[in-house]
Design an enzyme around this catalytic site. Sequence first.
Site, mmCIF file in Angstrom:
data_model
loop_
_atom_site.group_PDB
_atom_site.id
_atom_site.type_symbol
_atom_site.label_atom_id
_atom_site.label_comp_id
_atom_site.label_asym_id
_atom_site.label_seq_id
_atom_site.Cartn_x
_atom_site.Cartn_y
_atom_site.Cartn_z
ATOM 1 N N LYS A 193 39.083 38.193 33.777
ATOM 2 C CA LYS A 193 38.594 39.334 34.557
ATOM 3 C C LYS A 193 37.691 40.233 33.748
ATOM 4 C CE LYS A 193 41.744 39.666 38.318
ATOM 5 N NZ LYS A 193 42.910 40.289 38.908
ATOM 6 N N LYS A 213 40.055 27.859 41.236
ATOM 7 C CA LYS A 213 41.129 28.123 42.193
ATOM 8 C C LYS A 213 40.573 28.882 43.394
ATOM 9 C CE LYS A 213 42.947 32.496 40.488
ATOM 10 N NZ LYS A 213 44.010 33.350 40.056
ATOM 11 N N LYS A 225 40.367 35.489 46.063
ATOM 12 C CA LYS A 225 39.873 36.564 46.931
ATOM 13 C C LYS A 225 38.420 36.877 46.647
ATOM 14 C CE LYS A 225 44.488 38.599 46.793
ATOM 15 N NZ LYS A 225 45.371 39.310 45.874
#
Length: 343
Positions: A114, A206, A209
């Site tokens: 992130k 993966k 969102k």
Amino acid sequence: MAFTPRVFSGIKPSGDLHLGNYLGAIRRFVPLQDTHETIYCVVDMHAITVWQDPEDLRRRTYEIAAAYIAAGLDPAKSIIFNQSKVMEHAELSWIFNCVARMGWMSRMTQFKDKAGENSENVSLGLFAYPSLMAADILLYKATGVPVGEDQKQHLELTRDIAKKFNHDFRKQISAAGFEGDFFPITETLATGPAMRVKSLKDGSKKMSKSAESDLSTIYMMDDADMIAKKIKRATTDAEALPSEAAGLAGRSEAENLAGIYAALSNQTVDQVLAEFGGKGWGAFKPALGELAVAVLSPIAEEMKRLVADRGEMDRILRDGADRARAIAQPVMEDVRNIVGFIR
Ligand code: TYM
């Protein structure tokens, strides 16, 4: 000492709910409420570790709570609440910030992913994120945590924090009347198909969102046409399906779709392939589309109905928070005493 078999899990309202959240988490929460004491949280304090528009945050918090119920959680059996309502999460996470080591946090792959190149500029909360997650779980002395595969490393860290706390305060824990450990060594519950649902467009990533392509993620609120379209356009190879799971090795897109089918139909991948082995995508994709619509559409309908009933949702979240607090407060009292805070 013996611990109540208690399960805790949570979902972050930082983006719209998707099929990975459903298969890796929500779907698996449901049967546990018959065998364990179950606590399911909407972790709004985790969400704000990256910027959230406050209105979106509120909407998604209600949506996740509604998804829990629409998928089969019974608010009379399971405790359903949003994290920020129970202040003890923040309090325990501070204590854990002082137990956890910088080195442990720096090794977290989710933080590295992130933060990327931008690690000097992300929030301090994002760095400390796993310590709040450990607090969520250990505040209830939860013994099991159902999650998808991407959370495994955070749960290892939770165990490290529990062990270090139990070790550092051994004398005080024993003086407070606890035999052995104060915090349990929590088990990760992550087995079965679809523990890591992949992007429909790229089997090396993966499903998430924050996908770069609109077609790579199936959202819980997608309508039937959209679900069917996304599955139809999913990337695949040119070969037919094998007749057993071993034949999926090295075929990540095929493995992903077979795993999704298995999870949605409550079968093993081998059972799915016994039916579809030798068949091509022209047969498999429409069947998967139909199955996904049959499972997901009623949940989406029920979610819409529930989120429209704000009064009822508020009542459920308030009641859940009251029950959560009743467990958390005595644990926190013990923790304050153990670390030496005067009350
Ligand atoms: P979050 O909000 O990213 O995801 C919620 C749950 O969905 C699972 N999941 C997936 N499973 C399979 N395939 C995927 N593609 C996929 N994407 C997401 C996640 O593994 C998770 O179970 N840190 C947590 C939230 C959290 C938490 C906790 C979880 C905070 N405190 C305490 C358990 C216990 C998170 O960000 O999940």
